[in-house]
Design a protein around this motif. Structure first.
Motif, PDB file in Angstrom:
ATOM      1  N   ASN A   1     -19.419  24.141 -16.649  1.00  0.00           N
ATOM      2  CA  ASN A   1     -17.946  24.506 -16.338  1.00  0.00           C
ATOM      3  C   ASN A   1     -17.453  22.914 -16.073  1.00  0.00           C
ATOM      4  N   LEU A   2     -15.700  22.992 -15.646  1.00  0.00           N
ATOM      5  CA  LEU A   2     -15.372  21.481 -15.564  1.00  0.00           C
ATOM      6  C   LEU A   2     -14.276  21.965 -14.350  1.00  0.00           C
ATOM      7  N   TYR A   3     -14.681  21.014 -13.076  1.00  0.00           N
ATOM      8  CA  TYR A   3     -13.411  20.410 -12.116  1.00  0.00           C
ATOM      9  C   TYR A   3     -12.490  19.540 -11.832  1.00  0.00           C
ATOM     10  N   ALA A   4     -11.066  19.892 -12.134  1.00  0.00           N
ATOM     11  CA  ALA A   4     -10.267  19.057 -12.239  1.00  0.00           C
ATOM     12  C   ALA A   4      -8.719  19.306 -11.677  1.00  0.00           C
ATOM     13  N   ARG A   5      -8.379  18.191 -10.702  1.00  0.00           N
ATOM     14  CA  ARG A   5      -7.276  18.412  -9.673  1.00  0.00           C
ATOM     15  C   ARG A   5      -6.229  17.901 -10.315  1.00  0.00           C
ATOM     16  N   VAL A   6      -5.309  19.283 -10.497  1.00  0.00           N
ATOM     17  CA  VAL A   6      -3.788  19.408 -11.078  1.00  0.00           C
ATOM     18  C   VAL A   6      -2.016  18.796 -10.417  1.00  0.00           C
ATOM     19  N   THR A   7      -1.880  17.910 -10.127  1.00  0.00           N
ATOM     20  CA  THR A   7      -1.192  17.422  -9.234  1.00  0.00           C
ATOM     21  C   THR A   7       0.314  17.871  -9.780  1.00  0.00           C
ATOM     22  N   LEU A   8       1.592  18.088  -9.494  1.00  0.00           N
ATOM     23  CA  LEU A   8       2.697  17.940 -10.064  1.00  0.00           C
ATOM     24  C   LEU A   8       3.400  17.382  -9.517  1.00  0.00           C
ATOM     25  N   THR A   9       4.621  16.295  -9.832  1.00  0.00           N
ATOM     26  CA  THR A   9       5.002  16.568  -8.879  1.00  0.00           C
ATOM     27  C   THR A   9       6.542  16.421  -9.707  1.00  0.00           C
ATOM     28  N   ASP A  10       7.706  16.590  -8.563  1.00  0.00           N
ATOM     29  CA  ASP A  10       8.772  16.589  -9.702  1.00  0.00           C
ATOM     30  C   ASP A  10       9.925  15.707  -9.270  1.00  0.00           C
ATOM     31  N   PRO A  11      11.341  15.476 -10.066  1.00  0.00           N
ATOM     32  CA  PRO A  11      12.228  13.800 -10.811  1.00  0.00           C
ATOM     33  C   PRO A  11      11.360  12.965  -9.351  1.00  0.00           C
ATOM     34  N   ASP A  12      12.072  12.900  -8.023  1.00  0.00           N
ATOM     35  CA  ASP A  12      11.940  12.708  -6.882  1.00  0.00           C
ATOM     36  C   ASP A  12      10.642  11.796  -6.617  1.00  0.00           C
ATOM     37  N   GLY A  13       9.518  12.922  -7.489  1.00  0.00           N
ATOM     38  CA  GLY A  13       8.594  12.158  -6.678  1.00  0.00           C
ATOM     39  C   GLY A  13       7.097  12.838  -5.685  1.00  0.00           C
ATOM     40  N   LYS A  14       8.392  13.597  -5.205  1.00  0.00           N
ATOM     41  CA  LYS A  14       7.307  14.527  -4.405  1.00  0.00           C
ATOM     42  C   LYS A  14       6.558  16.101  -4.972  1.00  0.00           C
ATOM     43  N   ILE A  15       5.175  16.056  -4.131  1.00  0.00           N
ATOM     44  CA  ILE A  15       4.511  16.814  -4.602  1.00  0.00           C
ATOM     45  C   ILE A  15       4.487  17.992  -4.822  1.00  0.00           C
ATOM     46  N   ILE A  16       4.780  18.757  -5.860  1.00  0.00           N
ATOM     47  CA  ILE A  16       4.898  20.157  -5.835  1.00  0.00           C
ATOM     48  C   ILE A  16       3.734  21.271  -5.457  1.00  0.00           C
ATOM     49  N   SER A  17       3.210  20.623  -6.585  1.00  0.00           N
ATOM     50  CA  SER A  17       1.047  21.723  -6.223  1.00  0.00           C
ATOM     51  C   SER A  17      -0.018  20.583  -6.743  1.00  0.00           C
ATOM     52  N   ARG A  18      -0.578  20.847  -6.037  1.00  0.00           N
ATOM     53  CA  ARG A  18      -2.087  19.597  -6.008  1.00  0.00           C
ATOM     54  C   ARG A  18      -3.012  20.789  -5.874  1.00  0.00           C
ATOM     55  N   LYS A  19      -3.831  21.225  -6.475  1.00  0.00           N
ATOM     56  CA  LYS A  19      -4.575  22.590  -7.066  1.00  0.00           C
ATOM     57  C   LYS A  19      -6.006  21.527  -8.027  1.00  0.00           C
ATOM     58  N   LEU A  20      -6.793  22.487  -7.198  1.00  0.00           N
ATOM     59  CA  LEU A  20      -8.335  22.153  -7.626  1.00  0.00           C
ATOM     60  C   LEU A  20      -8.723  23.454  -8.847  1.00  0.00           C
ATOM     61  N   HIS A  21      -9.000  22.495  -9.915  1.00  0.00           N
ATOM     62  CA  HIS A  21      -8.735  24.514 -10.496  1.00  0.00           C
ATOM     63  C   HIS A  21     -11.082  24.072 -11.225  1.00  0.00           C
ATOM     64  N   GLU A  22     -10.853  25.316 -11.551  1.00  0.00           N
ATOM     65  CA  GLU A  22     -12.640  25.381 -11.628  1.00  0.00           C
ATOM     66  C   GLU A  22     -12.889  25.871 -13.480  1.00  0.00           C
ATOM     67  N   MET A  23     -12.930  25.456 -14.429  1.00  0.00           N
ATOM     68  CA  MET A  23     -12.455  25.844 -15.524  1.00  0.00           C
ATOM     69  C   MET A  23     -13.895  26.384 -16.407  1.00  0.00           C
ATOM     70  N   THR A  24     -14.147  27.265 -16.552  1.00  0.00           N
ATOM     71  CA  THR A  24     -15.319  28.047 -16.881  1.00  0.00           C
ATOM     72  C   THR A  24     -15.476  27.557 -18.623  1.00  0.00           C
ATOM     73  N   LEU A  25     -16.082  26.239 -19.499  1.00  0.00           N
ATOM     74  CA  LEU A  25     -16.128  26.003 -21.091  1.00  0.00           C
ATOM     75  C   LEU A  25     -17.082  26.490 -21.658  1.00  0.00           C
ATOM     76  N   MET A  26     -18.209  27.143 -20.947  1.00  0.00           N
ATOM     77  CA  MET A  26     -19.202  27.730 -21.514  1.00  0.00           C
ATOM     78  C   MET A  26     -19.808  28.769 -21.060  1.00  0.00           C
ATOM     79  N   ASP A  27     -20.454  30.153 -20.890  1.00  0.00           N
ATOM     80  CA  ASP A  27     -20.993  30.976 -20.531  1.00  0.00           C
ATOM     81  C   ASP A  27     -22.159  30.482 -19.409  1.00  0.00           C
ATOM     82  N   PRO A  28     -21.985  30.896 -17.941  1.00  0.00           N
ATOM     83  CA  PRO A  28     -23.366  30.416 -16.949  1.00  0.00           C
ATOM     84  C   PRO A  28     -24.205  30.745 -17.266  1.00  0.00           C
TER      85      PRO A  28
END
Length: 167
Positions: free
Chosen positions: A78-105
């Protein structure tokens, strides 16, 4: 020889992406990763790829995907990644930690599409995302594994597409 083969595969993949037309696509960009010392296929914890894209139509929702390219010698399923999305004013809209399964565990079999020892994954990270104002939005990706130098992750990217109901 292996580096030449990987380079050739990356070139072919890039050409295929350029020739593929998707009317729903608004933005797509991928960034090849290297360590601070210049070693290829290493996602260092301090490397935070940033992607900027323009939204003009705020009346419809969008899907935001993460693109991950990994080599077969990536040491985890797997791979854990934090994804931060900001709007045109620089305000954070979303900040989430995603677990992505790249191979069958259990079996270790790779997921995603690929050939040889390189695999590509497109993972829906922010489904049905609304953008309230037109302008330039920014996404920052951070690897959240417990290693400073994460070997085997070749490239990361972001794709933004108009949300299509029923898909």
């Amino acid at each position: 020889m292996t580096k030449l083969f990987r380079g050739l595969q990356a070139l072919i993949f890039g050409m295929l992406l350029l020739t593929a037309c998707d009317p729903a696509e608004v933005y797509e960009k991928n960034i090849d990763l290297t360590s601070p010392a210049g070693d290829p296929y290493v996602w260092a914890v301090q490397n935070k790829p940033t992607f900027e894209f323009d939204i003009t139509d705020t009346t419809q929702p969008y899907d935001v995907y993460l693109n991950i390219r990994n080599a077969m010698d990536y040491g985890y399923y797997n791979l854990y990644a934090r994804v931060t999305l900001t709007d045109p004013d620089g305000k954070i809209i979303s900040r989430k930690l995603h677990e992505m399964t790249l191979m069958d565990p259990k079996t270790g079999e790779p997921r995603g599409s690929g050939s040889g020892d390189i695999f590509d994954h497109r993972i829906l990270a922010l489904p049905n995302q609304s953008f309230t104002q037109p302008g330039t939005y920014k996404i920052v990706l951070e690897q959240y594994m417990r290693q400073d130098q994460l070997r085997g992750i070749m490239a990361v990217g972001v794709r933004v597409a108009r949300h299509e109901a029923g898909k």
